[in-house]
Design a protein around this motif. Structure first.
Motif, PDB file in Angstrom:
ATOM      1  N   ASP A 111      38.991  35.474 -11.647  1.00  0.00           N
ATOM      2  CA  ASP A 111      39.134  34.013 -11.695  1.00  0.00           C
ATOM      3  C   ASP A 111      40.599  33.597 -11.697  1.00  0.00           C
ATOM      4  O   ASP A 111      40.996  32.648 -11.000  1.00  0.00           O
ATOM      5  CB  ASP A 111      38.442  33.451 -12.939  1.00  0.00           C
ATOM      6  N   SER A 141      34.593  31.139 -10.946  1.00  0.00           N
ATOM      7  CA  SER A 141      34.055  31.303 -12.295  1.00  0.00           C
ATOM      8  C   SER A 141      32.581  30.939 -12.414  1.00  0.00           C
ATOM      9  O   SER A 141      31.884  31.456 -13.289  1.00  0.00           O
ATOM     10  CB  SER A 141      34.870  30.468 -13.292  1.00  0.00           C
ATOM     11  N   ASP A 167      37.730  28.551  -6.996  1.00  0.00           N
ATOM     12  CA  ASP A 167      37.032  28.666  -8.271  1.00  0.00           C
ATOM     13  C   ASP A 167      35.913  29.697  -8.130  1.00  0.00           C
ATOM     14  O   ASP A 167      34.907  29.450  -7.461  1.00  0.00           O
ATOM     15  CB  ASP A 167      36.454  27.310  -8.680  1.00  0.00           C
TER      16      ASP A 167
END
Length: 283
Positions: free
Chosen positions: A182, A193, A191
């Motif tokens: 991440d 995550s 992104d």
């Protein structure tokens, strides 16, 4: 002339036989004591030596431990073969989604030449995050074998991928935990995550392969396609590095394009593709 009277014959059961019988009984008793002592003491000490050594049946004192019990296996038993590359690549590995490594990396030592007759030569290094409980050697082998396969980006001699372990690499293929992935993907505005995916962090020299996905795979492929899924991860992210973007599934039942985000889905606008690891699956 008178004839002497004959000497009297000894009576049966006389003293001579009594003495002989007593001697025989004594000898028998001594032998029984000796043999009994050997049995009670574990047998011939000249064979076994000191206490705890094994005899010729693979038993220690008292006969309670066998070769198989002390980890040596039965005499002549074949050694268990090490798992093959394909078996290792097919194995689902235990790793928690939020497992966090140390955030620093170690380069896998060694260099390997690329495919013969390759046009453009791309040099890459393999890094693995410190503290990540995944085999770095297997990962490095998988990267090299996958990229130089005729079904990959080395297709038709267009490219050759050469592994180095120094600073002269064109890019670095990095196996890292989800939190570290991440961080590096965020450097390029990505992104990863939410679904713990991998990325090509284009503003850096790193391609980030998420260790959680490498270990656990994705529902789209299932556990029985772990080998193929790992090949797809490598091909997909290196595809970004050589300039390719995401595409979707164009026809129901077709093989998914390798640049489709197959970790997330194999369906686009109602069309569902079959999981696929290769940009040129026919070689």
């Amino acid at each position: 002339m008178s004839v002497p009277a004959p000497a009297p014959r000894p009576k049966k059961g006389g003293k001579g036989r009594v003495v002989t019988g007593v001697l025989a009984l004594a000898v028998t008793t001594v032998l029984a004591v000796v043999i009994g002592g050997q049995v009670a003491g574990g047998g011939d000490t000249s064979r076994n030596g000191a206490t705890g050594q094994t005899d010729d049946r693979g038993q220690t004192d008292g006969g309670t431990t066998s070769r198989s019990e002390d980890g040596r296996g039965a005499p002549g038993a074949p050694e268990k073969a090490a798992p093959s590359y394909a078996q290792q690549m097919s194995e689902v590995l235990p790793l928690e989604p939020d497992f966090k490594g140390k955030g620093t990396f170690t380069a896998v030592k060694g260099e390997e030449r690329g495919a013969e007759g390759g046009g453009e030569v791309l040099r890459y290094r393999v890094d693995v995050e410190k503290g990540l409980p995944l085999a770095s050697g297997l990962f490095a082998k998988a990267v090299h074998k996958t990229l130089n396969d005729e079904r990959s980006w080395a297709h038709d001699g267009e490219r050759s991928f050469e592994r180095v372990d120094g600073k002269e690499a064109d890019f670095v293929i990095t196996l890292a935990s989800s939190p570290t992935t991440d961080v590096w993907c965020a450097k390029s505005g990505l992104d990863t995550s939410q679904e713990r995916v991998s990325c090509d962090s284009a503003s850096t020299d790193r391609i980030m392969i998420n260790g959680y996905r490498w270990a656990q795979g994705a529902k789209t492929f299932g556990d029985h396609r772990m080998y193929s899924y790992r090949q797809m991860l490598i091909n997909h992210e290196v595809g970004h590095r050589i300039g390719l973007n995401h595409v979707g599934c164009s026809k129901d039942g077709a093989l998914a394009p390798v640049m489709m985000q197959q970790t997330k889905t194999v369906t686009t606008d109602g069309a569902t593709c079959k999981p696929n690891a290769w940009p040129f699956p026919k070689g």
